[in-house]
Design a protein around this motif. Sequence first.
Motif, PDB file in Angstrom:
ATOM      1  N   ILE A  35       0.842  -1.202   0.000  1.00 49.06           N
ATOM      2  CA  ILE A  35       0.000   0.000   0.000  1.00 49.06           C
ATOM      3  C   ILE A  35       0.878   1.254   0.000  1.00 49.06           C
ATOM      4  O   ILE A  35       0.661   2.191  -0.773  1.00 49.06           O
ATOM      5  N   LEU A  36       1.922   1.257   0.846  1.00 51.37           N
ATOM      6  CA  LEU A  36       2.819   2.419   0.889  1.00 51.37           C
ATOM      7  C   LEU A  36       3.481   2.612  -0.467  1.00 51.37           C
ATOM      8  O   LEU A  36       3.586   3.726  -0.987  1.00 51.37           O
ATOM      9  N   ALA A  37       3.915   1.488  -1.072  1.00 52.27           N
ATOM     10  CA  ALA A  37       4.597   1.573  -2.368  1.00 52.27           C
ATOM     11  C   ALA A  37       3.648   2.080  -3.446  1.00 52.27           C
ATOM     12  O   ALA A  37       4.037   2.893  -4.297  1.00 52.27           O
ATOM     13  N   SER A  38       2.384   1.609  -3.395  1.00 44.22           N
ATOM     14  CA  SER A  38       1.430   2.026  -4.433  1.00 44.22           C
ATOM     15  C   SER A  38       1.140   3.521  -4.336  1.00 44.22           C
ATOM     16  O   SER A  38       0.689   4.136  -5.292  1.00 44.22           O
ATOM     17  N   ARG A  39       1.384   4.101  -3.180  1.00 48.18           N
ATOM     18  CA  ARG A  39       1.197   5.553  -3.006  1.00 48.18           C
ATOM     19  C   ARG A  39       2.548   6.267  -3.122  1.00 48.18           C
ATOM     20  O   ARG A  39       2.660   7.424  -2.713  1.00 48.18           O
ATOM     21  N   SER A  40       3.565   5.547  -3.593  1.00 49.01           N
ATOM     22  CA  SER A  40       4.927   6.087  -3.732  1.00 49.01           C
ATOM     23  C   SER A  40       5.405   6.752  -2.453  1.00 49.01           C
ATOM     24  O   SER A  40       5.956   7.861  -2.466  1.00 49.01           O
ATOM     25  N   PHE A  41       5.187   6.091  -1.342  1.00 49.23           N
ATOM     26  CA  PHE A  41       5.606   6.666  -0.066  1.00 49.23           C
ATOM     27  C   PHE A  41       6.690   5.809   0.558  1.00 49.23           C
ATOM     28  O   PHE A  41       6.585   4.582   0.624  1.00 49.23           O
ATOM     29  N   SER A  42       7.750   6.481   1.033  1.00 47.88           N
ATOM     30  CA  SER A  42       8.798   5.776   1.758  1.00 47.88           C
ATOM     31  C   SER A  42       8.848   6.327   3.178  1.00 47.88           C
ATOM     32  O   SER A  42       8.810   7.545   3.374  1.00 47.88           O
ATOM     33  N   PRO A  43       8.944   5.462   4.186  1.00 52.13           N
ATOM     34  CA  PRO A  43       8.963   5.938   5.576  1.00 52.13           C
ATOM     35  C   PRO A  43      10.072   6.964   5.832  1.00 52.13           C
ATOM     36  O   PRO A  43       9.941   7.804   6.727  1.00 52.13           O
ATOM     37  N   ASP A  44      11.137   6.903   5.037  1.00 43.34           N
ATOM     38  CA  ASP A  44      12.235   7.856   5.248  1.00 43.34           C
ATOM     39  C   ASP A  44      11.829   9.295   4.959  1.00 43.34           C
ATOM     40  O   ASP A  44      12.531  10.233   5.317  1.00 43.34           O
ATOM     41  N   GLU A  45      10.683   9.450   4.297  1.00 38.24           N
ATOM     42  CA  GLU A  45      10.192  10.814   4.046  1.00 38.24           C
ATOM     43  C   GLU A  45       9.744  11.495   5.327  1.00 38.24           C
ATOM     44  O   GLU A  45       9.525  12.700   5.359  1.00 38.24           O
ATOM     45  N   LEU A  46       9.552  10.716   6.387  1.00 36.42           N
ATOM     46  CA  LEU A  46       9.056  11.283   7.643  1.00 36.42           C
ATOM     47  C   LEU A  46      10.216  11.905   8.411  1.00 36.42           C
ATOM     48  O   LEU A  46      10.960  11.217   9.117  1.00 36.42           O
ATOM     49  N   VAL A  47      10.376  13.198   8.243  1.00 39.26           N
ATOM     50  CA  VAL A  47      11.480  13.894   8.903  1.00 39.26           C
ATOM     51  C   VAL A  47      10.951  14.923   9.904  1.00 39.26           C
ATOM     52  O   VAL A  47      11.389  14.984  11.049  1.00 39.26           O
ATOM     53  N   SER A  48       9.969  15.713   9.470  1.00 39.14           N
ATOM     54  CA  SER A  48       9.419  16.724  10.383  1.00 39.14           C
ATOM     55  C   SER A  48       7.929  16.462  10.579  1.00 39.14           C
ATOM     56  O   SER A  48       7.327  15.641   9.885  1.00 39.14           O
ATOM     57  N   GLU A  49       7.350  17.184  11.536  1.00 38.74           N
ATOM     58  CA  GLU A  49       5.926  16.991  11.843  1.00 38.74           C
ATOM     59  C   GLU A  49       5.043  17.219  10.605  1.00 38.74           C
ATOM     60  O   GLU A  49       4.017  16.576  10.444  1.00 38.74           O
ATOM     61  N   GLU A  50       5.468  18.144   9.739  1.00 41.09           N
ATOM     62  CA  GLU A  50       4.672  18.435   8.538  1.00 41.09           C
ATOM     63  C   GLU A  50       4.581  17.226   7.616  1.00 41.09           C
ATOM     64  O   GLU A  50       3.639  17.087   6.847  1.00 41.09           O
ATOM     65  N   ASP A  51       5.585  16.355   7.691  1.00 42.94           N
ATOM     66  CA  ASP A  51       5.601  15.189   6.804  1.00 42.94           C
ATOM     67  C   ASP A  51       4.554  14.142   7.187  1.00 42.94           C
ATOM     68  O   ASP A  51       4.225  13.263   6.396  1.00 42.94           O
ATOM     69  N   LEU A  52       4.059  14.229   8.436  1.00 44.72           N
ATOM     70  CA  LEU A  52       3.132  13.185   8.904  1.00 44.72           C
ATOM     71  C   LEU A  52       1.893  13.096   8.033  1.00 44.72           C
ATOM     72  O   LEU A  52       1.306  12.024   7.868  1.00 44.72           O
ATOM     73  N   GLY A  53       1.487  14.229   7.457  1.00 44.51           N
ATOM     74  CA  GLY A  53       0.305  14.261   6.602  1.00 44.51           C
ATOM     75  C   GLY A  53       0.487  13.446   5.335  1.00 44.51           C
ATOM     76  O   GLY A  53      -0.496  13.087   4.675  1.00 44.51           O
ATOM     77  N   ARG A  54       1.744  13.179   4.957  1.00 41.82           N
ATOM     78  CA  ARG A  54       1.988  12.425   3.711  1.00 41.82           C
ATOM     79  C   ARG A  54       1.905  10.915   3.915  1.00 41.82           C
ATOM     80  O   ARG A  54       1.798  10.151   2.968  1.00 41.82           O
ATOM     81  N   LEU A  55       1.997  10.493   5.180  1.00 40.06           N
ATOM     82  CA  LEU A  55       1.882   9.061   5.461  1.00 40.06           C
ATOM     83  C   LEU A  55       0.466   8.608   5.097  1.00 40.06           C
ATOM     84  O   LEU A  55      -0.509   9.120   5.630  1.00 40.06           O
ATOM     85  N   PRO A  56       0.331   7.660   4.133  1.00 37.19           N
ATOM     86  CA  PRO A  56      -1.033   7.273   3.711  1.00 37.19           C
ATOM     87  C   PRO A  56      -1.833   6.711   4.893  1.00 37.19           C
ATOM     88  O   PRO A  56      -1.409   5.731   5.504  1.00 37.19           O
ATOM     89  N   PRO A  57      -2.951   7.335   5.215  1.00 40.39           N
ATOM     90  CA  PRO A  57      -3.738   6.825   6.333  1.00 40.39           C
ATOM     91  C   PRO A  57      -4.536   5.589   5.934  1.00 40.39           C
ATOM     92  O   PRO A  57      -4.904   5.443   4.766  1.00 40.39           O
ATOM     93  N   LEU A  58      -4.787   4.696   6.872  1.00 38.95           N
ATOM     94  CA  LEU A  58      -5.694   3.571   6.626  1.00 38.95           C
ATOM     95  C   LEU A  58      -7.016   3.885   7.319  1.00 38.95           C
ATOM     96  O   LEU A  58      -7.043   4.158   8.519  1.00 38.95           O
ATOM     97  N   PRO A  59      -8.121   3.876   6.558  1.00 39.02           N
ATOM     98  CA  PRO A  59      -9.423   4.188   7.155  1.00 39.02           C
ATOM     99  C   PRO A  59      -9.909   3.067   8.076  1.00 39.02           C
ATOM    100  O   PRO A  59      -9.551   1.897   7.871  1.00 39.02           O
ATOM    101  N   THR A  60     -10.725   3.409   9.058  1.00 37.79           N
ATOM    102  CA  THR A  60     -11.318   2.376   9.916  1.00 37.79           C
ATOM    103  C   THR A  60     -12.097   1.388   9.053  1.00 37.79           C
ATOM    104  O   THR A  60     -12.146   0.204   9.351  1.00 37.79           O
ATOM    105  N   LEU A  61     -12.682   1.887   7.960  1.00 37.77           N
ATOM    106  CA  LEU A  61     -13.405   1.009   7.029  1.00 37.77           C
ATOM    107  C   LEU A  61     -12.492  -0.078   6.458  1.00 37.77           C
ATOM    108  O   LEU A  61     -12.912  -1.212   6.228  1.00 37.77           O
ATOM    109  N   PHE A  62     -11.233   0.276   6.235  1.00 37.71           N
ATOM    110  CA  PHE A  62     -10.266  -0.693   5.718  1.00 37.71           C
ATOM    111  C   PHE A  62     -10.084  -1.840   6.724  1.00 37.71           C
ATOM    112  O   PHE A  62     -10.051  -3.015   6.355  1.00 37.71           O
ATOM    113  N   PHE A  63      -9.998  -1.481   8.012  1.00 41.74           N
ATOM    114  CA  PHE A  63      -9.816  -2.530   9.036  1.00 41.74           C
ATOM    115  C   PHE A  63     -11.082  -3.358   9.206  1.00 41.74           C
ATOM    116  O   PHE A  63     -11.026  -4.493   9.653  1.00 41.74           O
ATOM    117  N   LYS A  64     -12.221  -2.769   8.863  1.00 39.61           N
ATOM    118  CA  LYS A  64     -13.459  -3.542   8.952  1.00 39.61           C
ATOM    119  C   LYS A  64     -13.496  -4.598   7.851  1.00 39.61           C
ATOM    120  O   LYS A  64     -14.121  -5.637   8.005  1.00 39.61           O
TER     121      LYS A  64
END
Lengths: 370, 424
Positions: free
Chosen positions: A44-73
């Motif tokens: 899922i992270l790869a399909s959104r072209s996201f690498s955890p190393d992008e998380l450097v500052s608090e502003e970067d947290l918004g780029r982390l692809p969120p998983l909806p509660t619906l997904f866990f359901k």
Amino acid sequence: MDIRRKLFLKRDPYSRGKDEGLFVRAVREQVKRNAAGSPEYAAILASRSFSPDELVSEEDLGRLPPLPTLFFKRNRIFSVPEKKLVVKAFSSGTKGARSEVGLDLSSLLYGIMMMFRLFSLHGVISPIPTNYIVVGYEPSKHSDMGAIKTAYGTTKFAPALHREYALRDTGTGYELNPDGVFRALMRYSRQPFPVRFVGFPAYMYFLAKSLKEKGISLKLPKRSMVLLGGGWKQFSGEEIDRGSFHKLIEETLGIKKERCLEFFSAVEHPHAYVRCPSGHFHIPSYTRVIIRDADTLEPVPEGTPGLLNFITPLVSSMPLASVLTDDIAVYGTSPCPCGNKAPYFDLLGRAGVGGIKTCAASAAEMAVKK
Amino acid sequence: MNLINGKLYDNDAALKALDELPALILEERKKPFLPPERVIAACGRLGRELGEEHLALLTGMGIREEKARRELEFAREMLSEEYLRERLAREGVSFDEASFVPFGQKSPVRQRLLPLGTLLHIAAGNVDALPVFSVLEGLLTGNVNILKLPRDDGGLSVTILLKLMEYEPAIRGRVFVFDFPSENIDALKKTAAVADAVIVWGGDEAVTAVRRLASPDTRIIEWGHRLSFAYVSGFVTDEALSGLAYNILDTDQLYCSSCQGVFVDTEDENELPYFAERFADILEKKAEEAGFSHDLFIRAQKTLELYTDGLEAEKTGARIIKKRLVSVTVIRDSELAPSHMFGNPWVKPLPRSLVPDALIKHKGRLQTAALLCPESERAELEALLASCGLTRITDGARMSETYCGLPHDGEMPLMRYVRIVSFD
């Protein structure tokens, strides 16, 4: 050393103090761990072209692809072998769609430590023996709803002398227990020990309302408390404003509004938020909140309503680092009259179709005859 | 709000009055039934009085103004004397006696229709004033009616029924309205016990609950939830697809007759994305023209659903074409399923040879199919779809449009509310 130890053992839960990137580092580590343990999450992270190393500052947290509660359901997803899960809980979903959440030992321990800090601050942890009225379900073998575990867990914060349940286990289901609750309450009121009410706001309201109708006005011991969590959704037609609710509780039980705490939590986000007297849910330093645009899911500025997204590095057994709920909320940082300086969110409602357009709860039920 | 013998009662008083209900209904049943002409006259007067000032009632329920105007105009027509008389005739309801000599016998026999007796209406949702229309059908067929209001009725049903009672005072004893919640099983049982039939509108939950509480001597008339879709074969024009887009946007895909998605008559899955892209463009354009919009809460829910579908796409192979206002999702299976609604249809492959395999298993669930195909294929495909259980085959734009005498889920509703009595 597990970086979570530093974060979750902080003395003051609401002070971010000198964070120095600790939170972001903890999230980055957790996301890496989750991705390494779950090929599905990594994909899922790869399909959104996201690498955890992008998380450097608090502003970067918004780029982390969120998983909806619906997904866990709709999907079971763990990042450790299931035998490592020491506790499991399910959301109380309708139509059989429920989230399954499992915590490994380290997540559970850090979670308990964090809750201990937070609840101590709010005066919930107490050594004084206490009588409980659970305005919710009795734990049973046939139900594993998270709400039941939370309510039962809450009766551990002060040693329990006795617990009486508004919904009693019959072995195969539940039955309302108004007489039992009433008798227990009368008995408790003659004892010197504090009484705690734990459970759903709607049931608490019905309990207080029935006492009022019976003309009963108790003066429970002064350390008594009301601890509520979960929505009003089952009884939305009956929802009353908080002021009248607190007044009703004070009139019938003698518990002041400062001793009535309302929590917000979700099975998919094992943290607790306490509603302050001004009605805000202040955000402890263990988590971050992002509000996302209802159409684009991009983060929106303070004061703009959108979908409530929680960030936490707590859980190593599941990818719960960024969970998108179906609650609509706004984010605020303006000074709160309650004195808590931490930022906060206000709940505005739940995503979906309001009661005025249809009575049915689920989308499939919505097709009306024509 | 509760209504007993034309008087308003609060909830507590109405619950107490439930014990008197059998006696009240018995008194009413001792009288001759109310002839349809008197109900028709009251409806006609009500229809003529519907004007601009009632528009706010509809827009207040969240209906777009243009649609509210159309609905109001339609309500006026549906309540008119001419329409109602024509409807009774088309549905075969006449209270005149008929006489004939039965096969192989010498003496004539007489037969006539009479009302079933007492009907309990359980209507889910307040959309389109459904509870009132259900009661009207009961009145037109001469029955005594008990209406259990849906939650959040907002007083609309009682307001309309009070008007009718003002125009035709005999209706006062023939319509009882109760506002207790569906969880009050005891109250529901009491109302069902005096009814000859329970008419239930709504989803599986409502239908199952009624089946459980009604005793075996009470007939249950179910208007359960249905699913509708479009079937596309061969080349179809933009205009035809535009009609389908109109239905999807105008009904928000909420009705039983609303198009949930499009089955394409193809065995080549690669055709689907082309079709879906084209349809998404048409749908989006139409949505822009119509000023298609929803509140934040609905939009947020749709965004979450589509985003979650996207996260699962790797596994499911679904392809989501998301536009600003609408979306179209290509799904590889041929299962008939509800869509996300609110302008979010699906597109699936369904070669005609597999139509029975996909549809027949949905017994009791099928309603309308919009058939979009070349004229030369129409007869064959109409017959195919009809044989699988569909009860209406039409074009895209007409899917949720009705006409006087249109059968409802394959039946004439008024005929279900009467019985045939033989005098011989």
